[in-house]
Design a protein around this motif. Structure first.
Motif, PDB file in Angstrom:
ATOM      1  N   ALA A 586      -3.019   4.473  -6.518  1.00  0.00           N
ATOM      2  CA  ALA A 586      -2.844   3.038  -6.310  1.00  0.00           C
ATOM      3  C   ALA A 586      -3.989   2.458  -5.496  1.00  0.00           C
ATOM      4  CB  ALA A 586      -1.511   2.775  -5.606  1.00  0.00           C
ATOM      5  N   ALA A 587      -4.379   3.147  -4.425  1.00  0.00           N
ATOM      6  CA  ALA A 587      -5.475   2.655  -3.593  1.00  0.00           C
ATOM      7  C   ALA A 587      -6.776   2.608  -4.381  1.00  0.00           C
ATOM      8  CB  ALA A 587      -5.637   3.545  -2.361  1.00  0.00           C
ATOM      9  N   ARG A 588      -6.985   3.614  -5.226  1.00  0.00           N
ATOM     10  CA  ARG A 588      -8.211   3.649  -6.039  1.00  0.00           C
ATOM     11  C   ARG A 588      -8.191   2.546  -7.084  1.00  0.00           C
ATOM     12  NH1 ARG A 588     -10.164   8.861  -9.637  1.00  0.00           N
ATOM     13  NH2 ARG A 588     -12.377   8.337  -9.788  1.00  0.00           N
ATOM     14  N   GLN A 589      -7.030   2.323  -7.675  1.00  0.00           N
ATOM     15  CA  GLN A 589      -6.921   1.260  -8.673  1.00  0.00           C
ATOM     16  C   GLN A 589      -7.170  -0.104  -8.043  1.00  0.00           C
ATOM     17  OE1 GLN A 589      -3.031   0.430 -10.261  1.00  0.00           O
ATOM     18  NE2 GLN A 589      -3.822  -0.064 -12.294  1.00  0.00           N
ATOM     19  N   ALA A 605      -1.975  -3.602  -9.500  1.00  0.00           N
ATOM     20  CA  ALA A 605      -2.370  -2.498  -8.625  1.00  0.00           C
ATOM     21  C   ALA A 605      -1.849  -2.708  -7.209  1.00  0.00           C
ATOM     22  CB  ALA A 605      -3.893  -2.364  -8.623  1.00  0.00           C
ATOM     23  N   LEU A 606      -1.895  -3.936  -6.714  1.00  0.00           N
ATOM     24  CA  LEU A 606      -1.396  -4.230  -5.370  1.00  0.00           C
ATOM     25  C   LEU A 606       0.110  -3.976  -5.288  1.00  0.00           C
ATOM     26  CD1 LEU A 606      -3.426  -7.480  -4.698  1.00  0.00           C
ATOM     27  CD2 LEU A 606      -3.528  -5.414  -3.287  1.00  0.00           C
ATOM     28  N   ASN A 607       0.837  -4.262  -6.335  1.00  0.00           N
ATOM     29  CA  ASN A 607       2.268  -3.982  -6.326  1.00  0.00           C
ATOM     30  C   ASN A 607       2.544  -2.485  -6.368  1.00  0.00           C
ATOM     31  OD1 ASN A 607       4.338  -6.483  -6.761  1.00  0.00           O
ATOM     32  ND2 ASN A 607       2.251  -6.999  -7.374  1.00  0.00           N
ATOM     33  N   PHE A 608       1.778  -1.756  -7.149  1.00  0.00           N
ATOM     34  CA  PHE A 608       1.888  -0.298  -7.200  1.00  0.00           C
ATOM     35  C   PHE A 608       1.600   0.285  -5.814  1.00  0.00           C
ATOM     36  CE2 PHE A 608      -0.366   3.685  -9.089  1.00  0.00           C
ATOM     37  CZ  PHE A 608       0.726   4.479  -8.807  1.00  0.00           C
ATOM     38  N   LEU A 609       0.540  -0.196  -5.176  1.00  0.00           N
ATOM     39  CA  LEU A 609       0.204   0.264  -3.833  1.00  0.00           C
ATOM     40  C   LEU A 609       1.289  -0.145  -2.840  1.00  0.00           C
ATOM     41  CD1 LEU A 609      -1.770   1.573  -1.853  1.00  0.00           C
ATOM     42  CD2 LEU A 609      -2.946  -0.642  -1.684  1.00  0.00           C
ATOM     43  N   GLY A 610       1.772  -1.381  -2.952  1.00  0.00           N
ATOM     44  CA  GLY A 610       2.791  -1.858  -2.032  1.00  0.00           C
ATOM     45  C   GLY A 610       4.042  -0.999  -2.061  1.00  0.00           C
ATOM     46  N   VAL A 611       4.486  -0.579  -3.236  1.00  0.00           N
ATOM     47  CA  VAL A 611       5.666   0.274  -3.347  1.00  0.00           C
ATOM     48  C   VAL A 611       5.434   1.600  -2.635  1.00  0.00           C
ATOM     49  CG1 VAL A 611       7.097   1.593  -4.952  1.00  0.00           C
ATOM     50  CG2 VAL A 611       6.544  -0.800  -5.440  1.00  0.00           C
ATOM     51  N   ASN A 612       4.255   2.187  -2.823  1.00  0.00           N
ATOM     52  CA  ASN A 612       3.960   3.458  -2.167  1.00  0.00           C
ATOM     53  C   ASN A 612       3.825   3.293  -0.658  1.00  0.00           C
ATOM     54  OD1 ASN A 612       3.423   5.899  -4.134  1.00  0.00           O
ATOM     55  ND2 ASN A 612       2.729   4.056  -5.196  1.00  0.00           N
ATOM     56  N   GLU A 613       3.323   2.143  -0.214  1.00  0.00           N
ATOM     57  CA  GLU A 613       3.274   1.874   1.224  1.00  0.00           C
ATOM     58  C   GLU A 613       4.686   1.737   1.796  1.00  0.00           C
ATOM     59  OE1 GLU A 613      -1.039  -0.440   1.462  1.00  0.00           O
ATOM     60  OE2 GLU A 613       0.749  -1.528   0.841  1.00  0.00           O
ATOM     61  N   LEU A 614       5.601   1.156   1.041  1.00  0.00           N
ATOM     62  CA  LEU A 614       6.983   1.060   1.485  1.00  0.00           C
ATOM     63  C   LEU A 614       7.601   2.433   1.653  1.00  0.00           C
ATOM     64  CD1 LEU A 614       8.324  -1.890  -0.706  1.00  0.00           C
ATOM     65  CD2 LEU A 614       8.015  -1.893   1.759  1.00  0.00           C
ATOM     66  N   LEU A 615       7.401   3.302   0.672  1.00  0.00           N
ATOM     67  CA  LEU A 615       7.976   4.647   0.756  1.00  0.00           C
ATOM     68  C   LEU A 615       7.406   5.415   1.944  1.00  0.00           C
ATOM     69  CD1 LEU A 615       7.858   5.556  -3.049  1.00  0.00           C
ATOM     70  CD2 LEU A 615       9.844   4.796  -1.721  1.00  0.00           C
ATOM     71  N   ALA A 616       6.164   5.078   2.320  1.00  0.00           N
ATOM     72  CA  ALA A 616       5.542   5.710   3.484  1.00  0.00           C
ATOM     73  C   ALA A 616       5.965   5.039   4.787  1.00  0.00           C
ATOM     74  CB  ALA A 616       4.023   5.673   3.345  1.00  0.00           C
ATOM     75  N   GLY A 617       6.813   4.035   4.702  1.00  0.00           N
ATOM     76  CA  GLY A 617       7.288   3.359   5.892  1.00  0.00           C
ATOM     77  C   GLY A 617       6.303   2.371   6.474  1.00  0.00           C
ATOM     78  N   PRO A 781       4.319  12.210   2.640  1.00  0.00           N
ATOM     79  CA  PRO A 781       4.108  10.845   3.159  1.00  0.00           C
ATOM     80  C   PRO A 781       5.379  10.002   3.176  1.00  0.00           C
ATOM     81  CG  PRO A 781       3.297  11.003   0.903  1.00  0.00           C
ATOM     82  CD  PRO A 781       3.746  12.377   1.287  1.00  0.00           C
ATOM     83  N   LEU A 782       6.532  10.553   2.757  1.00  0.00           N
ATOM     84  CA  LEU A 782       7.760   9.768   2.623  1.00  0.00           C
ATOM     85  C   LEU A 782       8.470   9.652   3.970  1.00  0.00           C
ATOM     86  CD1 LEU A 782       9.127  11.042  -0.821  1.00  0.00           C
ATOM     87  CD2 LEU A 782       7.604   9.130  -0.333  1.00  0.00           C
ATOM     88  N   ARG A 783       7.918   8.831   4.846  1.00  0.00           N
ATOM     89  CA  ARG A 783       8.474   8.686   6.191  1.00  0.00           C
ATOM     90  C   ARG A 783       9.837   8.006   6.176  1.00  0.00           C
ATOM     91  NH1 ARG A 783       5.012   5.083   8.976  1.00  0.00           N
ATOM     92  NH2 ARG A 783       6.257   5.485  10.847  1.00  0.00           N
ATOM     93  N   VAL A 784      10.076   7.108   5.245  1.00  0.00           N
ATOM     94  CA  VAL A 784      11.378   6.465   5.145  1.00  0.00           C
ATOM     95  C   VAL A 784      12.450   7.494   4.818  1.00  0.00           C
ATOM     96  CG1 VAL A 784      12.774   4.833   3.821  1.00  0.00           C
ATOM     97  CG2 VAL A 784      10.478   4.195   4.560  1.00  0.00           C
ATOM     98  N   ASP A 785      12.160   8.371   3.872  1.00  0.00           N
ATOM     99  CA  ASP A 785      13.150   9.393   3.520  1.00  0.00           C
ATOM    100  C   ASP A 785      13.345  10.397   4.647  1.00  0.00           C
ATOM    101  OD1 ASP A 785      14.303   9.114   0.714  1.00  0.00           O
ATOM    102  OD2 ASP A 785      12.196   8.686   0.377  1.00  0.00           O
ATOM    103  N   LEU A 786      12.302  10.675   5.395  1.00  0.00           N
ATOM    104  CA  LEU A 786      12.452  11.541   6.563  1.00  0.00           C
ATOM    105  C   LEU A 786      13.443  10.922   7.555  1.00  0.00           C
ATOM    106  CD1 LEU A 786      11.651  13.905   8.411  1.00  0.00           C
ATOM    107  CD2 LEU A 786       9.685  12.525   9.162  1.00  0.00           C
TER     108      LEU A 786
END
Length: 909
Positions: A586-589, A605-617, A781-786
């Protein structure tokens, strides 16, 4: 000028509005105004008034010319020409984009928005030294790229000493100016009309003619000035004619008595929109005209000869050109083509040659095709399509004509003119049968259907195209199969065709040796959809590695963007439960799309990245990605993609702001059921956080039942949590079975952590299961799930009566969830702590919560060390506007420097 007396009769309120506009620009508040009215109503006179009042301003002018609409950036070049000596002061990418757009340098094709940002920066640089007034007349006739760029600039003015005034004819094509502040310019009142008529008619005028002129003109100043020159009593009582046509007739009557050579000279001026004297006299010489005709022409008052040639009104130009016989027009265009430098201005020469040609001519058509290529390279897609269309019309050989129509259709699609592209495809289909051309046309139809967000139709068309390409070009066939599969995945299984698409793609030609990344992605997705997750897992891993190894420099940027995105490689990374790879993709895209200026792809791409940033908390970073999506939508006029913003609100526990219903309704209407199921995943997260587990169960089950590719593992975990709280043992067992299969096949820490938690929720050795889940998520990287695993473990321990053991996990969960901004989940942890006999402080809103979304975005970038010009480039603002926003940020946060921004608490924004 028409309608213009010393005090502009009857225009007090309009002049006052222009005075206020200039005052605002003097006070460092960017201003824009669109003067709208019929032809001859006095818009040009009001522009002249504004220019005369702007004594301390620098004034730049441009005017649209009907004949010049095929010349990309022609109107913009008029406006910017006086300032091009400042190009070197622009940031490199902006300098290169504007230089390429204007043909001053060679470079990569610039996007219209990078050109727009360059123009905004250029004009803002001028305005730093002296206030700037930009006057744009006849905006309805601006070429498409100039209109887009100038509308972009007008919408981004805020803290600049710049005023922009457009004059726009009613009924003109002006979608780009929609929504800008408007001032309708109507006709003069009866008293003002009488006064204006009296000011120009010095001798006696038949009373009937006078009354009819005032009645017929409806207060139109140009008509009041011109009709008395040509009307007689007989004319006054003839058949009604539209006013613009009546005025044009008046000009034609003034032309009729002129000598033939004078009319020919006027025709040259009307046919050459540049208005340059050098070109006009060269063409006049070519036609054997001397200097004498100019004297008679100028004596009419219809035209002024100087360094530039100016008609008294655009309707004069129109009258001259339309009243001339077709043979004379062709002769004039031929002369202009002969005297236009083929090296310095090949496109204008090609256009004149085309206007001089009445029968098919391959030499002229080839010239136009080369012009289309140059226009496309400069980013002028509409102009390129126009050149291709004209080339097709003049192509004698039917097969070649169809090829050029297909090329025109492809450019029209790139320019967003989808209906026109489909019309050209119909024309191309009428050409001689050709299997390759038919396949490419069908593929283009499918791509257009996807652009129109008709996923099911797109999949069917693309599958048919892939089948047609199979015997002709195996590699293009496989690429098309992947496009079809991507369209079917977005359409969703309920729209029909996903299983059929997968089966059809299974029959694609074999991959080349060695296979390309696109081949591995196709095979992995086909296996996942036809053979199931376990069988597809090794192929998913191979495809993931291939996409990770892509060399951008050796690949087409558009293909790389596609393969990294959430319809191909990105989807595979999530499906393979490799969230580190997904975020890297996502960051590369995002970076590639940003560098290429591919704004639509950047939004996705920003939405794809945003979702992954959410999962990372990292909710702050996700909010910034969602805000940039909104900013791009604002400057392009497209809708925000919006699904990251929706999920952000779900993570924050804000049901009212999530917009699930709107997203689901719009996506259903467009046949994009994947977004409907994504909204259901968001609902499941939201309702599990709020403790409304019955609603979470219903939403998660809809995703689970569809076995949605990409975020199925995440939705399965939500289903298991909801089922465990509602006592649905059957669904909990189904979730556990699917989770176990994925963990065994994928083998990643993310998949194992999710599976361990699901097992624990199902009652299988919960103590070990939760501990294993926490240990696995600590390596991801899944800090939310942690944090959520800590929360679930603590909740289970408390219910088991182990309050002392529960407290550390609940404290950890509360601290992590509150810090990340997951308010609903944090509140669950706080309540659980209270039930163990301990308390946790409920956090209040951070100071940055006072910032607007744009202020927050600017503050974040400034805190990361970006300069004002760099921030402006990211957010499509001028450096002065960035500085203006920062001053407001400092005031709201109670700080005084950029350095302090790094220490400001921004997480609550």
């Amino acid at each position: 000028m028409p309608g213009r007396g010393p005090a502009l009769i009857g225009r007090h309120s309009e002049c006052a509005a222009l005075d206020r506009l200039l005052a605002g620009a003097r006070s460092e508040r960017g201003q824009v105004l669109v003067l709208r009215g019929e032809a001859g109503i006095g818009k040009s006179a009001l522009l002249e008034y504004a220019g005369a009042q702007a004594r301390e301003f620098r004034v730049a002018r441009a005017a649209g010319v009907e004949a010049e609409q095929v010349m990309a950036y022609a109107g913009l070049h008029q406006l910017c020409a006086p300032f091009l000596d400042r190009l070197d002061r622009l940031p490199g990418p902006q300098r290169d984009a504007l230089g390429t757009a204007f043909g001053l340098s060679a470079g990569a094709r610039p996007t219209r928005f990078l050109v727009g940002l360059a123009v905004l920066t250029l004009l803002a640089d001028v305005a730093e030294e002296q206030p700037l007034l930009c006057l744009v007349d006849d905006a309805q006739w601006l070429d498409r790229m100039s209109a887009v760029v100038l509308a972009f600039v007008a919408r981004r003015l805020l803290a600049e000493r710049i005023a922009v005034v457009f004059a726009l004819r009613d009924g003109g094509h002006e979608p780009d100016l929609a929504g800008l502040p408007e001032l309708p310019v109507g006709g003069l009142g009866e008293a003002e009309s009488d006064a204006l008529l009296a000011s120009v008619v010095k001798g006696p005028l038949d009373a009937r003619v006078r009354d009819r002129i005032i009645a017929e003109t409806h207060g139109n100043p140009l008509a009041l000035l011109e009709l008395p020159r040509a009307w007689t009593a007989a004319d006054a009582f003839g058949q009604p004619v539209p006013l613009a046509g009546r005025i044009e007739e008046c000009f034609v009557k003034q032309l009729e008595p002129l000598p033939a050579d004078t009319r020919r000279l006027l025709l040259i001026a009307a046919a050459e929109p540049l208005g340059g004297a050098t070109l006009l006299w060269a063409a006049a010489g070519r036609l054997g005209l001397g200097a004498d005709p100019a004297t008679a022409a100028e004596a009419t008052g219809l035209i002024e000869f100087g360094r530039r040639i100016r008609f008294r009104h655009p309707l004069v130009r129109s009258a001259v050109y339309r009243s001339a016989p077709a043979r004379d027009r062709q002769e004039v265009h031929r002369a202009l083509a002969d005297v236009t430098d083929p090296d310095r201005d090949p496109d204008r020469r090609a256009w004149h040659r085309a206007q001089a040609t009445v029968s098919p001519d391959e030499d002229v058509a080839a010239d136009l095709e080369r012009s289309a290529g140059r226009a496309r390279a400069r980013g002028g897609l509409v102009a390129a399509a126009a050149f291709f269309e004209q080339a097709a019309l003049l192509t004698p050989e039917p097969a070649r004509r169809a090829e050029r129509e297909l090329a025109a259709a492809a450019v029209k699609r790139d320019a967003g003119a989808l209906e026109e592209a489909l019309g050209l495809l119909d024309s191309a289909a009428a050409g001689p049968p050709d299997a390759g051309r038919a396949a490419e046309a069908e593929r283009l139809r499918g791509q257009i259907a996807f652009d129109r967000r008709r996923g099911g139709e797109a999949a069917r068309l693309l599958l048919r195209a892939a089948g047609q390409l199979t015997p002709l070009d195996a590699n293009r066939a496989r690429e098309t199969y992947l496009e079809a599969l991507g369209a079917a995945l977005w359409a969703g299984s309920d729209a029909g065709g996903l299983a059929a698409a997968a089966e059809a793609a299974r029959a694609a030609p074999p991959a080349p040796v060695p296979p390309r990344a696109v081949d591995l992605v196709l095979d992995a997705l086909v296996a996942r959809l036809t053979d199931g997750y376990r069988a597809a897992a090794p192929l998913l891993s191979s495809a993931l590695a291939a996409v990770q190894a892509l060399d951008v420099s050796a690949e087409d940027t558009g293909r790389v963007l596609w393969l990294l995105g959430n319809r191909a490689g990105g989807m595979i990374a999530t499906e393979a439960a490799d969230f580190e790879a997904a975020r890297a993709f996502a960051a590369r895209q995002v970076q590639l799309a940003r560098d290429a200026g591919a704004l639509v792809q950047l939004q996705f791409a920003l939405n794809f990245l945003g979702v992954n940033e959410l999962l990372a908390g990292e909710l702050t970073a996700a909010a910034a990605s969602a805000e940039e999506d909104r900013v791009i939508a604002d400057v392009t006029g497209n809708a925000p993609v919006g699904y990251a913003a929706m999920l952000l609100e779900a993570f924050r526990g804000r049901e009212a702001r999530a917009g699930f219903e709107d997203i689901a309704r719009e996506a259903s209407a467009r046949g994009q059921l994947r977004l409907v199921t994504f909204a259901d995943y968001g609902r499941a997260v939201l309702y599990n956080g709020l403790g409304r587990h019955d609603a979470a169960l219903a939403a998660a089950r809809r995703v689970f039942d569809h076995d949605v590719v990409g975020f199925q593992g995440l939705a399965t975990a939500e289903l298991a949590e909801a089922a465990s709280r509602t006592g649905d043992k059957a669904l909990l067992a189904a979730a556990a079975a699917r989770s176990a299969e994925r963990a065994a096949a994928a083998g990643t820490a993310e998949a194992k952590g999710m599976d361990a938690r699901v097992r624990a929720l199902g009652g299988t050795d919960p103590d070990d299961g939760y501990r294993e889940s926490i240990a696995c998520f600590e390596r991801t990287p899944l800090r939310v799930d942690l944090a959520r695993s800590h929360l679930l473990y603590g909740e289970w321990l408390r219910r088991e009566g182990r309050r002392v053991d529960a407290r550390p996990h609940l404290h950890t969960a509360h601290e992590q969830l509150a810090t990340m901004g997951l308010a609903a989940f944090a509140d669950r942890a706080r309540r659980e702590l209270q039930a163990t006999g301990e308390t946790a402080r409920k956090r209040t809103a951070e100071p940055a919560g006072e910032l607007t979304s744009q202020e927050f975005q600017i503050a974040r970038l400034a805190a990361e060390g970006y300069s004002n010009p760099e921030i402006g480039t990211r957010l499509y603002l001028s450096p002065r506007t960035v500085e203006w926003h920062l001053r407001k940020v400092f005031g709201k946060l109670g700080i005084s420097s950029r350095r302090q921004l790094r220490d400001a608490a921004l997480a609550g924004a």
